[in-house]
Scaffold this motif. Structure first.
Motif, PDB file in Angstrom:
ATOM      1  N   ASP A  26      34.982  21.174  18.172  1.00 27.86           N
ATOM      2  CA  ASP A  26      34.088  22.253  18.579  1.00 27.86           C
ATOM      3  C   ASP A  26      34.858  23.303  19.377  1.00 27.86           C
ATOM      4  O   ASP A  26      35.870  23.004  20.018  1.00 27.86           O
ATOM      5  N   VAL A  27      34.384  24.524  19.381  1.00 25.77           N
ATOM      6  CA  VAL A  27      35.037  25.610  20.091  1.00 25.77           C
ATOM      7  C   VAL A  27      35.041  25.364  21.607  1.00 25.77           C
ATOM      8  O   VAL A  27      35.924  25.822  22.324  1.00 25.77           O
ATOM      9  N   LEU A  28      34.071  24.651  22.114  1.00 29.79           N
ATOM     10  CA  LEU A  28      34.004  24.371  23.552  1.00 29.79           C
ATOM     11  C   LEU A  28      35.089  23.405  24.008  1.00 29.79           C
ATOM     12  O   LEU A  28      35.385  23.310  25.201  1.00 29.79           O
ATOM     13  N   PHE A  29      35.700  22.685  23.092  1.00 27.02           N
ATOM     14  CA  PHE A  29      36.750  21.726  23.445  1.00 27.02           C
ATOM     15  C   PHE A  29      38.153  22.248  23.143  1.00 27.02           C
ATOM     16  O   PHE A  29      39.123  21.512  23.210  1.00 27.02           O
ATOM     17  N   GLN A  30      38.253  23.512  22.816  1.00 26.92           N
ATOM     18  CA  GLN A  30      39.549  24.104  22.518  1.00 26.92           C
ATOM     19  C   GLN A  30      40.348  24.324  23.801  1.00 26.92           C
ATOM     20  O   GLN A  30      39.790  24.467  24.883  1.00 26.92           O
ATOM     21  N   GLN A  31      41.656  24.382  23.670  1.00 29.93           N
ATOM     22  CA  GLN A  31      42.544  24.605  24.808  1.00 29.93           C
ATOM     23  C   GLN A  31      42.499  26.084  25.217  1.00 29.93           C
ATOM     24  O   GLN A  31      42.498  26.973  24.372  1.00 29.93           O
ATOM     25  N   TRP A  32      42.435  26.319  26.538  1.00 31.98           N
ATOM     26  CA  TRP A  32      42.440  27.685  27.047  1.00 31.98           C
ATOM     27  C   TRP A  32      43.847  28.241  27.012  1.00 31.98           C
ATOM     28  O   TRP A  32      44.822  27.496  27.168  1.00 31.98           O
ATOM     29  N   PRO A  33      43.997  29.548  26.835  1.00 30.25           N
ATOM     30  CA  PRO A  33      45.351  30.134  26.854  1.00 30.25           C
ATOM     31  C   PRO A  33      45.950  30.074  28.259  1.00 30.25           C
ATOM     32  O   PRO A  33      45.232  30.084  29.262  1.00 30.25           O
ATOM     33  N   ASN A  34      47.263  30.014  28.318  1.00 26.39           N
ATOM     34  CA  ASN A  34      47.965  29.998  29.603  1.00 26.39           C
ATOM     35  C   ASN A  34      48.123  31.415  30.113  1.00 26.39           C
ATOM     36  O   ASN A  34      48.358  32.346  29.343  1.00 26.39           O
ATOM     37  N   VAL A  35      48.018  31.566  31.428  1.00 24.35           N
ATOM     38  CA  VAL A  35      48.152  32.874  32.058  1.00 24.35           C
ATOM     39  C   VAL A  35      49.608  33.064  32.478  1.00 24.35           C
ATOM     40  O   VAL A  35      50.206  32.188  33.097  1.00 24.35           O
ATOM     41  N   ASP A  36      50.163  34.220  32.147  1.00 21.49           N
ATOM     42  CA  ASP A  36      51.525  34.551  32.559  1.00 21.49           C
ATOM     43  C   ASP A  36      51.476  35.081  33.987  1.00 21.49           C
ATOM     44  O   ASP A  36      50.853  36.115  34.247  1.00 21.49           O
ATOM     45  N   PRO A  37      52.117  34.400  34.966  1.00 23.61           N
ATOM     46  CA  PRO A  37      52.040  34.842  36.361  1.00 23.61           C
ATOM     47  C   PRO A  37      52.663  36.212  36.603  1.00 23.61           C
ATOM     48  O   PRO A  37      52.354  36.863  37.599  1.00 23.61           O
ATOM     49  N   ALA A  38      53.494  36.682  35.709  1.00 22.70           N
ATOM     50  CA  ALA A  38      54.103  38.006  35.887  1.00 22.70           C
ATOM     51  C   ALA A  38      53.047  39.106  35.853  1.00 22.70           C
ATOM     52  O   ALA A  38      53.193  40.142  36.504  1.00 22.70           O
ATOM     53  N   TYR A  39      51.959  38.903  35.108  1.00 22.71           N
ATOM     54  CA  TYR A  39      50.904  39.910  35.028  1.00 22.71           C
ATOM     55  C   TYR A  39      50.004  39.917  36.269  1.00 22.71           C
ATOM     56  O   TYR A  39      49.250  40.846  36.478  1.00 22.71           O
ATOM     57  N   LEU A  40      50.077  38.864  37.074  1.00 15.87           N
ATOM     58  CA  LEU A  40      49.249  38.783  38.275  1.00 15.87           C
ATOM     59  C   LEU A  40      49.938  39.371  39.498  1.00 15.87           C
ATOM     60  O   LEU A  40      49.312  39.529  40.540  1.00 15.87           O
ATOM     61  N   GLN A  41      51.211  39.707  39.404  1.00 13.28           N
ATOM     62  CA  GLN A  41      51.966  40.256  40.517  1.00 13.28           C
ATOM     63  C   GLN A  41      51.552  41.701  40.779  1.00 13.28           C
ATOM     64  O   GLN A  41      51.402  42.488  39.851  1.00 13.28           O
ATOM     65  N   GLN A  42      51.392  42.034  42.058  1.00 17.59           N
ATOM     66  CA  GLN A  42      51.122  43.417  42.432  1.00 17.59           C
ATOM     67  C   GLN A  42      52.437  44.191  42.435  1.00 17.59           C
ATOM     68  O   GLN A  42      53.463  43.665  42.873  1.00 17.59           O
ATOM     69  N   PRO A  43      52.444  45.421  41.966  1.00 20.03           N
ATOM     70  CA  PRO A  43      53.686  46.207  41.982  1.00 20.03           C
ATOM     71  C   PRO A  43      54.083  46.563  43.415  1.00 20.03           C
ATOM     72  O   PRO A  43      53.238  46.635  44.309  1.00 20.03           O
ATOM     73  N   ASP A  44      55.380  46.776  43.620  1.00 17.93           N
ATOM     74  CA  ASP A  44      55.876  47.145  44.946  1.00 17.93           C
ATOM     75  C   ASP A  44      55.518  48.583  45.308  1.00 17.93           C
ATOM     76  O   ASP A  44      55.309  48.895  46.469  1.00 17.93           O
ATOM     77  N   THR A  45      55.486  49.452  44.317  1.00 20.03           N
ATOM     78  CA  THR A  45      55.170  50.857  44.566  1.00 20.03           C
ATOM     79  C   THR A  45      53.959  51.275  43.726  1.00 20.03           C
ATOM     80  O   THR A  45      53.688  50.689  42.689  1.00 20.03           O
ATOM     81  N   VAL A  46      53.272  52.284  44.216  1.00 17.50           N
ATOM     82  CA  VAL A  46      52.100  52.826  43.526  1.00 17.50           C
ATOM     83  C   VAL A  46      52.312  54.328  43.366  1.00 17.50           C
ATOM     84  O   VAL A  46      52.796  54.995  44.281  1.00 17.50           O
ATOM     85  N   THR A  47      51.980  54.851  42.216  1.00 20.92           N
ATOM     86  CA  THR A  47      52.076  56.287  41.980  1.00 20.92           C
ATOM     87  C   THR A  47      50.796  56.949  42.482  1.00 20.92           C
ATOM     88  O   THR A  47      49.725  56.759  41.921  1.00 20.92           O
ATOM     89  N   MET A  48      50.928  57.700  43.562  1.00 17.78           N
ATOM     90  CA  MET A  48      49.786  58.367  44.198  1.00 17.78           C
ATOM     91  C   MET A  48      49.688  59.788  43.650  1.00 17.78           C
ATOM     92  O   MET A  48      50.639  60.561  43.721  1.00 17.78           O
TER      93      MET A  48
END
Length: 110
Positions: A26-48
């Motif tokens: 069943d679709v409810l028993f499928q494996q969830w995708p893994n999250v890449d921690p690189a996408y969760l990192q906040q950038p050091d600088t922001v373009t204002m």
């Protein structure tokens, strides 16, 4: 209802192109995708984005730590090349820092 339709639809596919899906469960028993921690990192600088009297004049890269402090942002922008070119010698009546986006608007006297 939608879950059963999607399972029935996927299990009836003739040419199965992926090995990541368990076709017999069943679709409810499928494996969830893994999250890449690189996408969760906040950038050091922001373009204002810098606006003067509601007109976009350019942008300045600022450290992430100071983007919530209007006085520090104003000081760094005035020291930048854009601030020296656009704001030097002009009287700033008010600086409005947007709480949702990386944007500051300087209201100056003409």
């Amino acid at each position: 209802m939608l879950v059963f339709l999607s399972v029935a639809g996927l299990s009836s596919v003739q040419n199965k192109l992926t090995i990541h899906y368990q076709w017999d469960t069943d679709v409810l028993f499928q494996q969830w995708p893994n999250v890449d921690p690189a996408y969760l990192q906040q950038p050091d600088t922001v373009t204002m984005v810098v606006r003067i009297n509601n007109q976009v004049c350019g942008s300045v890269n600022l450290p992430q730590q100071v983007i919530k402090n209007v006085e520090r942002v104003q000081e760094l922008i005035l020291q930048s090349e854009l601030g020296i070119k656009q704001l030097q010698g002009r009287v700033i009546k008010k600086a409005i820092l947007s709480p949702r986006t990386a944007l500051i608007n300087f209201l100056v006297e003409e």
